[in-house]
Design a protein around this motif. Structure first.
Motif, PDB file in Angstrom:
ATOM      1  N   GLY A 733      29.619  85.867  38.523  1.00 32.46           N
ATOM      2  CA  GLY A 733      28.757  86.983  38.163  1.00 32.46           C
ATOM      3  C   GLY A 733      27.519  86.557  37.399  1.00 32.46           C
ATOM      4  O   GLY A 733      26.586  87.344  37.242  1.00 32.46           O
ATOM      5  N   GLN A 734      27.500  85.312  36.906  1.00 34.66           N
ATOM      6  CA  GLN A 734      26.345  84.817  36.151  1.00 34.66           C
ATOM      7  C   GLN A 734      25.717  83.592  36.817  1.00 34.66           C
ATOM      8  O   GLN A 734      24.881  82.916  36.223  1.00 34.66           O
ATOM      9  N   ARG A 735      26.101  83.305  38.065  1.00 35.24           N
ATOM     10  CA  ARG A 735      25.682  82.053  38.690  1.00 35.24           C
ATOM     11  C   ARG A 735      24.242  82.086  39.188  1.00 35.24           C
ATOM     12  O   ARG A 735      23.583  81.057  39.245  1.00 35.24           O
ATOM     13  N   TRP A 736      23.754  83.266  39.588  1.00 37.33           N
ATOM     14  CA  TRP A 736      22.336  83.369  39.932  1.00 37.33           C
ATOM     15  C   TRP A 736      21.518  83.353  38.648  1.00 37.33           C
ATOM     16  O   TRP A 736      21.767  84.142  37.740  1.00 37.33           O
ATOM     17  N   VAL A 737      20.562  82.454  38.563  1.00 40.96           N
ATOM     18  CA  VAL A 737      19.795  82.277  37.316  1.00 40.96           C
ATOM     19  C   VAL A 737      18.309  82.539  37.547  1.00 40.96           C
ATOM     20  O   VAL A 737      17.450  81.957  36.866  1.00 40.96           O
ATOM     21  N   LEU A 738      17.996  83.417  38.492  1.00 46.79           N
ATOM     22  CA  LEU A 738      16.598  83.733  38.775  1.00 46.79           C
ATOM     23  C   LEU A 738      15.902  84.342  37.562  1.00 46.79           C
ATOM     24  O   LEU A 738      14.723  84.077  37.308  1.00 46.79           O
ATOM     25  N   ASP A 739      16.634  85.175  36.808  1.00 46.67           N
ATOM     26  CA  ASP A 739      16.023  85.825  35.647  1.00 46.67           C
ATOM     27  C   ASP A 739      15.729  84.853  34.516  1.00 46.67           C
ATOM     28  O   ASP A 739      14.966  85.182  33.598  1.00 46.67           O
ATOM     29  N   ASP A 740      16.339  83.669  34.576  1.00 47.41           N
ATOM     30  CA  ASP A 740      16.135  82.699  33.497  1.00 47.41           C
ATOM     31  C   ASP A 740      14.918  81.807  33.722  1.00 47.41           C
ATOM     32  O   ASP A 740      14.549  81.029  32.836  1.00 47.41           O
ATOM     33  N   ILE A 741      14.311  81.901  34.903  1.00 46.68           N
ATOM     34  CA  ILE A 741      13.188  81.009  35.220  1.00 46.68           C
ATOM     35  C   ILE A 741      12.021  81.287  34.278  1.00 46.68           C
ATOM     36  O   ILE A 741      11.566  82.429  34.143  1.00 46.68           O
ATOM     37  N   ASN A 742      11.530  80.234  33.626  1.00 45.38           N
ATOM     38  CA  ASN A 742      10.432  80.371  32.672  1.00 45.38           C
ATOM     39  C   ASN A 742       9.661  79.053  32.627  1.00 45.38           C
ATOM     40  O   ASN A 742       9.990  78.159  31.844  1.00 45.38           O
ATOM     41  N   PHE A 743       8.654  78.949  33.492  1.00 44.80           N
ATOM     42  CA  PHE A 743       7.903  77.694  33.551  1.00 44.80           C
ATOM     43  C   PHE A 743       7.131  77.413  32.265  1.00 44.80           C
ATOM     44  O   PHE A 743       6.753  76.277  32.000  1.00 44.80           O
ATOM     45  N   GLY A 744       6.884  78.456  31.470  1.00 49.73           N
ATOM     46  CA  GLY A 744       6.163  78.250  30.218  1.00 49.73           C
ATOM     47  C   GLY A 744       7.013  77.693  29.102  1.00 49.73           C
ATOM     48  O   GLY A 744       6.495  77.286  28.055  1.00 49.73           O
ATOM     49  N   SER A 746       9.247  74.870  27.466  1.00 50.69           N
ATOM     50  CA  SER A 746       9.497  73.432  27.561  1.00 50.69           C
ATOM     51  C   SER A 746      10.985  73.131  27.641  1.00 50.69           C
ATOM     52  O   SER A 746      11.401  72.196  28.339  1.00 50.69           O
ATOM     53  N   SER A 747      11.812  73.913  26.940  1.00 52.08           N
ATOM     54  CA  SER A 747      13.257  73.683  26.988  1.00 52.08           C
ATOM     55  C   SER A 747      13.817  74.009  28.369  1.00 52.08           C
ATOM     56  O   SER A 747      14.692  73.298  28.877  1.00 52.08           O
ATOM     57  N   TRP A 748      13.290  75.084  29.002  1.00 56.60           N
ATOM     58  CA  TRP A 748      13.745  75.406  30.364  1.00 56.60           C
ATOM     59  C   TRP A 748      13.331  74.308  31.326  1.00 56.60           C
ATOM     60  O   TRP A 748      14.111  73.888  32.179  1.00 56.60           O
ATOM     61  N   ARG A 749      12.080  73.837  31.225  1.00 55.02           N
ATOM     62  CA  ARG A 749      11.608  72.788  32.123  1.00 55.02           C
ATOM     63  C   ARG A 749      12.426  71.516  31.950  1.00 55.02           C
ATOM     64  O   ARG A 749      12.778  70.854  32.941  1.00 55.02           O
ATOM     65  N   LYS A 750      12.738  71.173  30.720  1.00 56.14           N
ATOM     66  CA  LYS A 750      13.494  69.943  30.469  1.00 56.14           C
ATOM     67  C   LYS A 750      14.886  70.018  31.076  1.00 56.14           C
ATOM     68  O   LYS A 750      15.412  69.032  31.595  1.00 56.14           O
ATOM     69  N   GLU A 751      15.475  71.197  31.059  1.00 57.32           N
ATOM     70  CA  GLU A 751      16.848  71.350  31.544  1.00 57.32           C
ATOM     71  C   GLU A 751      16.924  71.590  33.047  1.00 57.32           C
ATOM     72  O   GLU A 751      17.897  71.198  33.689  1.00 57.32           O
ATOM     73  N   ASN A 752      15.882  72.173  33.623  1.00 55.54           N
ATOM     74  CA  ASN A 752      15.997  72.639  35.001  1.00 55.54           C
ATOM     75  C   ASN A 752      15.018  72.016  35.985  1.00 55.54           C
ATOM     76  O   ASN A 752      15.341  71.905  37.177  1.00 55.54           O
ATOM     77  N   LEU A 753      13.828  71.637  35.554  1.00 51.42           N
ATOM     78  CA  LEU A 753      12.819  71.158  36.490  1.00 51.42           C
ATOM     79  C   LEU A 753      13.073  69.696  36.821  1.00 51.42           C
ATOM     80  O   LEU A 753      13.109  68.839  35.940  1.00 51.42           O
ATOM     81  N   ILE A 754      13.257  69.416  38.112  1.00 50.05           N
ATOM     82  CA  ILE A 754      13.583  68.064  38.582  1.00 50.05           C
ATOM     83  C   ILE A 754      12.423  67.539  39.425  1.00 50.05           C
ATOM     84  O   ILE A 754      11.943  68.212  40.336  1.00 50.05           O
ATOM     85  N   PHE A 755      11.968  66.332  39.126  1.00 47.04           N
ATOM     86  CA  PHE A 755      10.927  65.677  39.919  1.00 47.04           C
ATOM     87  C   PHE A 755      11.574  64.595  40.771  1.00 47.04           C
ATOM     88  O   PHE A 755      12.324  63.756  40.273  1.00 47.04           O
ATOM     89  N   ASN A 756      11.284  64.631  42.063  1.00 45.65           N
ATOM     90  CA  ASN A 756      11.815  63.636  42.995  1.00 45.65           C
ATOM     91  C   ASN A 756      10.661  62.844  43.599  1.00 45.65           C
ATOM     92  O   ASN A 756       9.693  63.434  44.090  1.00 45.65           O
ATOM     93  N   LEU A 757      10.772  61.539  43.595  1.00 39.92           N
ATOM     94  CA  LEU A 757       9.816  60.654  44.251  1.00 39.92           C
ATOM     95  C   LEU A 757      10.590  59.829  45.266  1.00 39.92           C
ATOM     96  O   LEU A 757      11.569  59.162  44.920  1.00 39.92           O
ATOM     97  N   ALA A 758      10.173  59.880  46.532  1.00 35.73           N
ATOM     98  CA  ALA A 758      10.954  59.207  47.574  1.00 35.73           C
ATOM     99  C   ALA A 758      10.037  58.768  48.705  1.00 35.73           C
ATOM    100  O   ALA A 758       8.867  59.173  48.788  1.00 35.73           O
ATOM    101  N   ILE A 759      10.579  57.932  49.570  1.00 38.15           N
ATOM    102  CA  ILE A 759       9.882  57.474  50.772  1.00 38.15           C
ATOM    103  C   ILE A 759      10.482  58.191  51.977  1.00 38.15           C
ATOM    104  O   ILE A 759      11.695  58.194  52.167  1.00 38.15           O
ATOM    105  N   GLY A 760       9.636  58.801  52.787  1.00 35.16           N
ATOM    106  CA  GLY A 760      10.102  59.468  53.998  1.00 35.16           C
ATOM    107  C   GLY A 760      10.516  60.908  53.749  1.00 35.16           C
ATOM    108  O   GLY A 760      10.648  61.363  52.604  1.00 35.16           O
ATOM    109  N   TYR A 761      10.736  61.634  54.835  1.00 37.36           N
ATOM    110  CA  TYR A 761      11.173  63.023  54.747  1.00 37.36           C
ATOM    111  C   TYR A 761      12.664  63.073  54.411  1.00 37.36           C
ATOM    112  O   TYR A 761      13.417  62.141  54.744  1.00 37.36           O
ATOM    113  N   PRO A 762      13.116  64.157  53.773  1.00 36.88           N
ATOM    114  CA  PRO A 762      14.547  64.234  53.431  1.00 36.88           C
ATOM    115  C   PRO A 762      15.429  64.383  54.660  1.00 36.88           C
ATOM    116  O   PRO A 762      16.595  64.012  54.632  1.00 36.88           O
ATOM    117  N   PHE A 763      14.876  64.946  55.739  1.00 36.94           N
ATOM    118  CA  PHE A 763      15.612  65.085  56.999  1.00 36.94           C
ATOM    119  C   PHE A 763      14.637  65.433  58.101  1.00 36.94           C
ATOM    120  O   PHE A 763      13.485  65.763  57.857  1.00 36.94           O
TER     121      PHE A 763
END
Length: 763
Positions: A733-744, A746-763
């Motif tokens: 009942g609490q698994r959707w976290v759309l309401d928690d999104i807050n790009f402004g 810093s604590s949310w970004r640190k916990e949730n925002l993931i940066f990926n650097l890779a070679i080639g397409y993922p699929f």
């Protein structure tokens, strides 16, 4: 509200900037904004009008300046840069690379476009159509409207093929069963051209080596009935005699040591070898003659056909031994219709060495480097065998994060030998243009995870690889053996096992052996198709026959061991399906689904750790750290250890979809959604919620994000920013976290925002 105002201001500025593009036009010039086609008249249906309109508008030239939402940013940057003083520098780059010169109305040739449209509609069967054009000017912009008034489309009434008694005419009649020209179909010049090519292709299979599609003539009679046409397919009178003859193969000569620079070969009496139907001229005795028996399809007295011609060339190329492959046919100087065929082959350098230095990073915040050295011998035993010996070493370091200090070091070596044939006690016959192969591999790797443990892994395999065609590929490893042994397990790691007992499985001795099989189908190389697919299915067995022989299949309290190591018994199945939907010239929707399951039995209670499934990371669910999701609703944050372990499962379900579009030249953008999870087959008291159940769909992790792809032709550099929108380890009942999104935040970004650097397409 403030954000909305900012967006309005931004679009207003962009709009006026776009309008100001006309200020830079030369005196008397107008900016061309494009052409439109209007279909008038009641002779054709509404659907025909729409289809014809789309086809005709695509023919108009020139194309106007590219636009986004009605704006012309490339033209704006062209004008912004002005006239650069030098042929290099920022202004030159901005004007000529980023920018786009204005398309002027004076460049538009209306009469030329009218002629193109007129020819197209008549070639499509709309005879006696009329075309006209009119321009519209407003301020300093101009556009053109082309009006086309087609008549009713002509329909094919009858099709007549050559009816004389020659062998060529008879063979043409024999291939008309699948003709593209059929009564009651609409007349089309394009279809006529396709039919000529189709007949020529079929005749090439019947020995007509010198025939050409241009030797066929199709005459149309439009006077037979209103809006109907009769077609007459004929052989042109000027067709040369050679084109009318069927040819057979006489002599087959192979030059396997041909020098393309000198365009010559050195022939001595001891360099000529007769082998079955072949004459092989090899002055240096580089290759055993039998390899050409397995590679070339033509045999003496065979009727020439284009299929065997192409298959032979494809096989020679796919062997990977020859740098250049040239084929030539000449009329034999004998009575009868015979061809001599010659193969000129330029070998690659027999031995080579390649060094690779790689840099890599992953979503677990590990960065590192790897050095690979590969030595190859492309003709080891004079049978085009490929021997490769490689050595590698690398390290991965986590600069920041919970695993900081637990660096990973790995070194190893591998040797593989590939034979261009199937080595087996049975006869394997392949009619493919790809050479079937037998491959044997042996390797060793030492991996150390600093402060924790080290693993030694020995691998060996023997099996077969073959392709039915360019779309279907098989790989059967008859024997695939892996032995893993732990070394130098530290007290720190043993203390972590007390807190998380599942960690002990990573350092268990493992002996895995058995056959594996995979099948791959793809048609993604067909770029013109709107829908393309990729499928790979694999099955992995271990210890099945040994289990029967040793009695391990019967559940005992004690595991059966080989060389004091319990061997694993399991069946693992994995299927991956991809679909690519082409939406436009530079855009597509790519989707993927992966379903996998592993079943341990007999001598094993659980799947070996290295054979389990993992999820999360740069090529998986990008909003979560690599191997950090699951299993099930298990919360990895409950681990009280000093480092983050890799989570694994016996079952896997993953969905991915990604919209890809070109932003500018080599820069492409993507918007994606990833979802999935892994589960265990059996209950694990140390991982509550990890077992697969009927509620598995409620335990799916979901992430989304955007990314850029920099396509440099020789590689694709990919950057993705992703964040989770559904976390399976949270309470139901609490698994959707759309309401928690807050790009402004810093604590949310640190916990949730993931940066990926890779070679080639993922699929």
């Amino acid at each position: 509200m403030n954000n909305f105002k900012n967006i309005v201001i931004l679009f207003t500025i962009a709009f006026f900037a776009s309008c100001s593009n006309t200020r830079f036009l030369p005196d008397g010039e107008l900016l061309y904004t494009g052409g439109k086609v209007k279909i008038e008249g009641d002779s054709i249906s509404r659907n025909e009008k729409k289809e014809l309109k789309d086809q005709l508008e695509d023919l108009l030239r020139p194309k106007p300046n590219s636009s986004i939402l009605g704006l012309k940013p490339k033209l704006y940057f062209y004008n912004l840069a002005g006239e650069p003083k030098k042929e290099k520098g920022f202004r030159h780059w901005l004007r000529n690379t980023v920018g786009e010169a204005p398309v002027l109305f004076s460049q538009v040739d209306r009469q030329y476009n009218q002629d193109v449209l007129q020819n197209y509609v008549e070639n499509s069967g709309y005879f006696n159509a009329q075309t006209a054009s009119d321009s519209t000017r407003r301020n300093k912009k101009a556009s053109v409207v082309y009006t086309v008034t087609p008549k009713k489309k002509y329909i094919i009434r009858n099709v007549t093929f050559p009816d004389d008694s020659t062998q060529l005419a008879k063979d043409i009649r024999d291939v008309t069963r699948r003709s593209r020209l059929r009564p009651k179909q609409g007349y089309s010049l394009e279809t006529i051209k396709e039919e000529r090519i189709r007949i020529d292709t079929r005749l090439k299979e019947k020995g007509y080596y010198y025939f050409n599609a241009d030797y066929l003539l199709v005459q149309a009679d439009t006077t037979v009935a209103p809006h109907q046409v009769d077609l007459f397919l004929k052989i042109k009178e000027e067709t040369p005699d050679l084109a009318k003859k069927q040819f057979r193969i006489k002599d087959i000569v192979v030059y396997p040591n041909y020098t393309i620079q000198n365009d010559s070969v050195r022939i001595t009496s001891d360099s000529i070898v007769k082998h079955n139907d072949f004459t092989i001229i090899d002055s240096e005795n580089l290759f055993k003659p039998r390899i050409f028996d397995r590679t070339l399809y033509f045999k003496k007295n065979d009727l020439y056909n284009r299929t065997d011609h192409n298959l032979s060339l494809n096989r020679l190329v796919s062997m990977g031994t020859f740098k250049f492959v040239k084929n030539e046919f000449k009329v034999a100087d004998t009575t009868g219709n015979y061809l001599n065929t010659f193969y000129y082959l330029t070998p690659m350098p027999k031995k080579s060495i390649r060094t690779e230095l790689l840099a890599k990073t992953n979503s677990a915040n590990y960065t590192g480097t790897e050095l690979n050295i590969n030595w190859s011998n492309r003709n080891t035993f004079r049978g085009a065998e490929l021997l490769t010996i490689s050595a590698f070493g690398g390290m991965e370091v986590q600069v920041s994060g919970q695993n900081n200090g637990f660096n990973v070091y790995r070194v190893g070596t591998e040797a593989s030998l590939v034979w261009p044939r199937i080595i087996a006690p049975f006869k394997f016959v392949s009619s493919s243009g790809f050479v079937p192969r037998t491959k044997a591999t042996i390797g060793y790797e030492y991996q150390e995870r600093r402060k924790l443990y080290a693993l030694q892994t020995f691998k060996g395999s023997f099996g077969y690889l073959w392709k039915e065609n360019e779309r279907k590929e098989h790989q059967l490893m008859v024997s695939d053996i892996t032995y893993t042994s732990p070394q130098n397990v530290t007290q720190l790691y043993r203390d972590q096992i007390d807190l998380n007992p599942s960690l002990e499985r990573i350092i268990e001795k493992q002996l895995i052996f058995g056959p594996t099989y995979s099948y791959t189908y793809t048609n993604t190389m067909q770029r013109r198709k709107k829908n393309t697919f990729y499928f790979k299915g694999s099955v992995d067995f271990s210890g099945n026959i040994t289990g029967l022989l040793t009695g391990a299949d019967v559940k005992n309290d004690k595991q059966v061991e080989i060389f004091n190591v319990p061997f694993s018994q399991f069946v693992k199945i994995e299927n991956e399906f991809r679909h690519y939907l082409k939406l436009g010239k530079e855009s597509q929707l790519a989707s993927r689904i992966i379903v996998g399951a592993g079943f341990a039995y007999g001598n094993s209670e659980e799947m070996p750790f290295i054979k389990q499934f993992f999820i999360g990371g740069t090529n998986s669910i990008r909003a979560f750290r690599a191997r950090s999701i699951g299993p099930g609703t298990y919360d990895t944050s409950t681990n009280t250890g000093v480092f983050l372990p890799d989570e694994s499962g016996d079952m896997k379900l993953e969905f991915n979809t990604e919209y890809r579009a070109q932003i500018y030249n080599f820069i492409k953008g993507a918007v994606f959604v990833d979802a999935g999870n892994i589960w265990l087959m059996n209950d694990n008291p140390n991982k509550p919620g990890a077992t697969f159940s009927k509620d598995f769909l409620n335990e799916i992790a979901v992430g989304t994000g955007v990314g850029l792809r920099f396509d440099f032709s020789f590689l694709v550099l990919r950057t993705d920013f992703a964040f989770p929108i559904r976390k399976p380890y949270l309470p139901d009942g609490q698994r959707w976290v759309l309401d928690d999104i807050n790009f402004g935040s810093s604590s949310w970004r640190k916990e949730n925002l993931i940066f990926n650097l890779a070679i080639g397409y993922p699929f």
